[in-house]
Write an enzyme that holds these catalytic residues in place. Structure first.
Site, PDB file in Angstrom:
ATOM      1  CG  LEU A  32       7.374 -16.707  -3.952  1.00 46.32           C
ATOM      2  CD1 LEU A  32       7.920 -17.838  -4.791  1.00 46.32           C
ATOM      3  CD2 LEU A  32       6.044 -16.216  -4.496  1.00 46.32           C
ATOM      4  N   PRO A  33       5.690 -16.763   0.275  1.00 43.12           N
ATOM      5  CG  PRO A  33       3.359 -16.696   0.454  1.00 43.12           C
ATOM      6  CD  PRO A  33       4.471 -16.763  -0.547  1.00 43.12           C
ATOM      7  CE  LYS A  77       7.357 -17.986   6.954  1.00 45.38           C
ATOM      8  NZ  LYS A  77       7.796 -17.515   5.646  1.00 45.38           N
ATOM      9  CE  LYS A 120      13.768 -13.743   8.579  1.00 49.11           C
ATOM     10  NZ  LYS A 120      13.448 -12.374   8.925  1.00 49.11           N
ATOM     11  CB  THR A 138      11.441 -16.466   5.936  1.00 49.31           C
ATOM     12  OG1 THR A 138      11.858 -15.107   5.929  1.00 49.31           O
ATOM     13  CG2 THR A 138      12.027 -17.166   7.153  1.00 49.31           C
TER      14      THR A 138
HETATM   15  P1  NAD Z   1       2.701 -12.000   1.492  1.00 47.53           P
HETATM   16  O1  NAD Z   1       1.844 -13.158   1.859  1.00 47.53           O
HETATM   17  O2  NAD Z   1       2.227 -10.621   1.762  1.00 47.53           O
HETATM   18  O3  NAD Z   1       3.051 -12.065  -0.073  1.00 47.53           O
HETATM   19  C1  NAD Z   1       3.353 -13.232  -0.771  1.00 47.53           C
HETATM   20  C2  NAD Z   1       2.945 -13.028  -2.220  1.00 47.53           C
HETATM   21  O4  NAD Z   1       3.327 -14.201  -2.956  1.00 47.53           O
HETATM   22  C3  NAD Z   1       1.431 -12.871  -2.409  1.00 47.53           C
HETATM   23  O5  NAD Z   1       1.169 -11.707  -3.166  1.00 47.53           O
HETATM   24  C4  NAD Z   1       1.023 -14.137  -3.164  1.00 47.53           C
HETATM   25  O6  NAD Z   1      -0.066 -13.926  -4.058  1.00 47.53           O
HETATM   26  C5  NAD Z   1       2.314 -14.469  -3.898  1.00 47.53           C
HETATM   27  N1  NAD Z   1       2.451 -15.856  -4.331  1.00 47.53           N
HETATM   28  C6  NAD Z   1       2.195 -16.993  -3.636  1.00 47.53           C
HETATM   29  N2  NAD Z   1       2.513 -18.075  -4.385  1.00 47.53           N
HETATM   30  C7  NAD Z   1       2.975 -17.609  -5.567  1.00 47.53           C
HETATM   31  C8  NAD Z   1       3.474 -18.241  -6.752  1.00 47.53           C
HETATM   32  N3  NAD Z   1       3.555 -19.563  -6.865  1.00 47.53           N
HETATM   33  N4  NAD Z   1       3.866 -17.452  -7.776  1.00 47.53           N
HETATM   34  C9  NAD Z   1       3.796 -16.101  -7.677  1.00 47.53           C
HETATM   35  N5  NAD Z   1       3.333 -15.438  -6.593  1.00 47.53           N
HETATM   36  C10 NAD Z   1       2.930 -16.201  -5.547  1.00 47.53           C
HETATM   37  O7  NAD Z   1       4.113 -12.269   2.198  1.00 47.53           O
HETATM   38  P2  NAD Z   1       5.205 -11.167   2.591  1.00 47.53           P
HETATM   39  O8  NAD Z   1       4.833 -10.540   3.903  1.00 47.53           O
HETATM   40  O9  NAD Z   1       5.494 -10.327   1.399  1.00 47.53           O
HETATM   41  O10 NAD Z   1       6.456 -12.131   2.896  1.00 47.53           O
HETATM   42  C11 NAD Z   1       7.194 -12.769   1.866  1.00 47.53           C
HETATM   43  C12 NAD Z   1       8.328 -13.542   2.522  1.00 47.53           C
HETATM   44  O11 NAD Z   1       9.145 -12.641   3.253  1.00 47.53           O
HETATM   45  C13 NAD Z   1       7.838 -14.593   3.523  1.00 47.53           C
HETATM   46  O12 NAD Z   1       8.612 -15.753   3.420  1.00 47.53           O
HETATM   47  C14 NAD Z   1       8.021 -13.904   4.876  1.00 47.53           C
HETATM   48  O13 NAD Z   1       8.228 -14.812   5.930  1.00 47.53           O
HETATM   49  C15 NAD Z   1       9.246 -13.056   4.606  1.00 47.53           C
HETATM   50  N6  NAD Z   1       9.349 -11.879   5.476  1.00 47.53           N
HETATM   51  C16 NAD Z   1       8.259 -11.112   5.721  1.00 47.53           C
HETATM   52  C17 NAD Z   1       8.384 -10.005   6.566  1.00 47.53           C
HETATM   53  C18 NAD Z   1       7.181  -9.139   6.882  1.00 47.53           C
HETATM   54  O14 NAD Z   1       7.280  -8.322   7.800  1.00 47.53           O
HETATM   55  N7  NAD Z   1       6.078  -9.253   6.152  1.00 47.53           N
HETATM   56  C19 NAD Z   1       9.625  -9.668   7.135  1.00 47.53           C
HETATM   57  C20 NAD Z   1      10.740 -10.456   6.816  1.00 47.53           C
HETATM   58  C21 NAD Z   1      10.585 -11.565   5.988  1.00 47.53           C
END
Ligand code: NAD
Length: 346
Positions: free
Chosen positions: A102-103, A295, A220, A141
């Site tokens: 999740l975000p 973030k 991280k 994260t």
């Molecule tokens: P994203 O915003 O693409 O996806 C998050 C998903 O969570 C969305 O589909 C949203 O609808 C869903 N969501 C939000 N609240 C929710 C809830 N209460 N219940 C169910 N679903 C819910 O984010 P992402 O890029 O997939 O990143 C996810 C995590 O991984 C973050 O913490 C980010 O910092 C970390 N991360 C991302 C990357 C990257 O390159 N994108 C790399 C490493 C780590």
């Protein structure tokens, strides 16, 4: 080679990937949060599980869950049975293993409030006929303090070891999530590592055990703090050299065999044309979004304050990313776009 490395007691020991091949009971999984990372991770997990296992997926964006299950059923041969759940609690109710991606901290807290309300405090492992305690793996994260709060809520809702919450933030980006080559930084008790690692290795190629719960996130955030600074410094140094009349490829080749060498200089160089595969060469599209970098920097600053650690460069770096992101030419692009914001020659 796919490895698991324990960086914390016992130190630096590499293990081969080990999946159980003996007869086994059906395992059920829940995957919650199907965004850029979670969608691909859940797809890889499901495809590598045996057909008797089940995966229930949930996202507040139902279209993402529907699309994922459709993809699993039509484009992947074999794998576990997949279904869409109606809520996080519904996805997790019968699961042995719950994975969340999740975000931000508030999303993790809200999803776990829903998950734990589904158990209603009555699941005590053996009493429910469950052969092993429930495992909750959070790959988001977030800051270590929020993560520890959720871990405490899990322990109190599922007492007597009936449930354990661990942190496993990852690196490798969307490319790594899609290819199943992520690196996970695991914060978990030593006794749980052997159960967690085969699960994570279905979505990645490396698990670094950093210490007890919360330690994965600390590692991280420390890494991403360093990256935040290196990225700005690389953009500044490249811009400086170009303004002095240096060829950017020549300058990068000097830095990359000298003491300034770092990931932003070598792999993600911010000057278009220096590294063919870097986002700079495609108008800074794709890659690691400047918003995500902001973030992670904010979370690192929060955790540093809590630990009493001084980060003199953090405020300035945060200001640079905030102003660059507000610039329409940079918004939504890879974080190396700070080179453009500095006025670098493209
Ligand atoms: P994203 O915003 O693409 O996806 C998050 C998903 O969570 C969305 O589909 C949203 O609808 C869903 N969501 C939000 N609240 C929710 C809830 N209460 N219940 C169910 N679903 C819910 O984010 P992402 O890029 O997939 O990143 C996810 C995590 O991984 C973050 O913490 C980010 O910092 C970390 N991360 C991302 C990357 C990257 O390159 N994108 C790399 C490493 C780590």
């Amino acid at each position: 080679m796919k490895t698991t490395v324990r960086l914390w007691k016992p130190a630096l020991r590499a293990q081969r990937r080990a999946f159980s091949s003996t007869s086994r009971r059906l395992d059920s999984y829940a995957f919650i949060g199907l965004g850029q990372m979670g969608f691909q991770m859940a797809r890889n997990l499901q495809s590598k599980l045996p057909p008797n296992d089940t995966v229930r997926v949930f996202d507040i964006n139902k279209a993402a869950a529907d699309k994922l299950v459709h993809t699993m059923q039509t484009q992947q041969a074999g794998g576990a049975a997949a279904t869409v759940a109606s809520s996080a609690g519904d996805a997790a109710r019968e699961a042995d293993t719950v994975i969340t991606c999740l975000p931000e901290p508030q999303h993790v807290k809200s999803a776990y409030a829903d998950i734990l309300s589904a158990f209603d405090g009555r699941d005590t492992g053996e009493a429910s006929g469950r052969s092993k305690p429930r495992l909750f793996i959070d790959c988001s994260t977030i800051d270590p303090t929020s993560s520890r709060e959720v871990a405490a809520a899990v322990s109190s809702a599922l007492p007597n070891g009936a449930g354990s919450f661990v942190d496993a933030p990852m690196s490798g980006g969307v490319v790594g999530a899609t290819a199943g080559t992520l690196t996970f930084m695991l914060g978990a008790p030593e006794g749980l590592v052997s159960r967690i690692e085969p699960i994570l290795l279905r979505m990645g190629k490396r698990v670094l055990h950093c210490g007890p719960q919360g330690a994965g996130l600390s590692a991280k955030l420390a890494n991403n703090y360093l990256l935040a600074i290196e990225n700005i410094a690389t953009a500044e140094a490249m811009n400086l050299g170009v303004k002095w009349g240096l060829d950017p490829k020549v300058l990068a080749s000097v830095i990359n065999v000298s003491t300034g060498r770092c990931w932003p200089s070598e792999i993600n160089n911010p000057v278009p044309g220096v590294v063919d595969t870097a986002p700079a060469g495609r108008d800074y599209q794709g890659g690691f979004g400047i918003g995500l970098m902001r973030k992670d920097l904010r979370l690192a600053m929060l955790a540093a304050r809590e630990a009493g650690a001084v980060l003199p460069l953090a405020e300035k770096a945060s200001e640079v990313y905030a102003t660059a992101e507000a610039d329409e030419r940079c918004k939504g692009r890879d974080f190396s776009v700070v080179y453009r914001w500095l006025g670098g020659k493209e």
